[in-house]
Design an enzyme around this catalytic site. Sequence first.
Site, mmCIF file in Angstrom:
data_model
loop_
_atom_site.group_PDB
_atom_site.id
_atom_site.type_symbol
_atom_site.label_atom_id
_atom_site.label_comp_id
_atom_site.label_asym_id
_atom_site.label_seq_id
_atom_site.Cartn_x
_atom_site.Cartn_y
_atom_site.Cartn_z
ATOM 1 N N HIS A 107 -41.386 3.842 -28.134
ATOM 2 C CA HIS A 107 -41.315 5.098 -28.427
ATOM 3 C C HIS A 107 -40.181 5.446 -29.085
ATOM 4 C CE1 HIS A 107 -44.814 5.380 -25.968
ATOM 5 N NE2 HIS A 107 -44.249 5.429 -24.687
ATOM 6 N N HIS A 177 -47.749 12.527 -25.342
ATOM 7 C CA HIS A 177 -47.927 11.720 -24.354
ATOM 8 C C HIS A 177 -47.892 12.191 -23.138
ATOM 9 C CE1 HIS A 177 -46.915 8.239 -21.819
ATOM 10 N NE2 HIS A 177 -46.224 7.516 -22.686
ATOM 11 N N GLU A 314 -53.189 8.568 -25.675
ATOM 12 C CA GLU A 314 -52.340 8.499 -26.760
ATOM 13 C C GLU A 314 -53.030 8.086 -27.797
ATOM 14 O OE1 GLU A 314 -48.574 6.814 -25.174
ATOM 15 O OE2 GLU A 314 -49.934 6.740 -23.522
#
Length: 349
Positions: A107, A177, A314
């Site tokens: 991420h 998310h 996602e």
Amino acid sequence: MKVEQFLYGKTKDGREVPAFTVTNAKGAYIELVSYGATLNKIVVPDRNGALYDVLVGFDTMEQQEKCTDSQGRTVGRVANRIAGCGITIDGKNYPITKNVNGQITLHGNHEYSSAVWQAEIVGDNAVRFTYESPVGAEGFPGNVKNAVTFSFDDNNAVKIHYECVPDRKTALNVTNHSYFNLEGFDKGPVTEHVLQLFCDAYTPTDAICIPTGEIRPVEGTPFDFRLPKKIGRDLNHDDEQLKIGRGYDHNFCIENYDGTFKEFAAVWEPKSGRVMRAYTDLPGVQFYIGNFLDGSQVGKAGKPLQYRQGFCLETQFYPDCLNHPAFPPCLFTPENPFVSTTIYQFSAE
């Protein structure tokens, strides 16, 4: 429709964090927080009209800053995982930050999800968040001007629109998310939810959750959700991929991807009757079911976040895509910026 602003709290270093509610004509609403450009609440009716929040998350800034699982956050520059080799663009390698056991990047080292974004109310049903990522952030090339606009309508549709414009060629793969639980944020595991994914393949991973490069058909595997089935039905199947992820934590390949906007998932929760349909113009979706939630984080209403309490869908380019020639690449330029839309629409039956 109406949008209202309030002070959510202050960060540890004293920065004020505004938040917003967007309420529709039926009283359903979403809550947005500028820390992490976070979708913090989705409050929608069940089959009897009772409103309840269906997002796992937090009530306070103190909780938000302790968050380790990006609940509701905007994630970037590049969501999901990148192998330890980093990324190569036009023959030059960029050894980006490795934030998981010194082995991989996850991420974007949480750059976007831990930033306080600027916020602006746009119209009577939307809020636009902006953030500029500087050149070299976490090792990525180029500056990027990011905008994420959340809107909500009278059909209980949450629309997330991304516009991320770099000043040179760079990697971008921005997502949200959120952890959904259609029975309610505090109602236990999501394994009885019924899921349908319009995905005919997935990308298996190695032991540290980096894709191997294979695009594997779901047919005949526990990863086949083309027909609706309970999320928990095949979790105990003797499949090596389920062991690696401790359950589902994999990228699924959306059928017939061509860059156009299409439905990729439908979820039904039997107790409440709530239904969520999801749409995107991206090629993949990470389906994750909170396998690493262990009760150590305190969430909304002072309750711990328990094992498999929420599921994520996602939307994304495939993880580690720049290291796998068969995957759609996530490279963007000033002339061809990252522009994408995802919608989660709620109803009840």
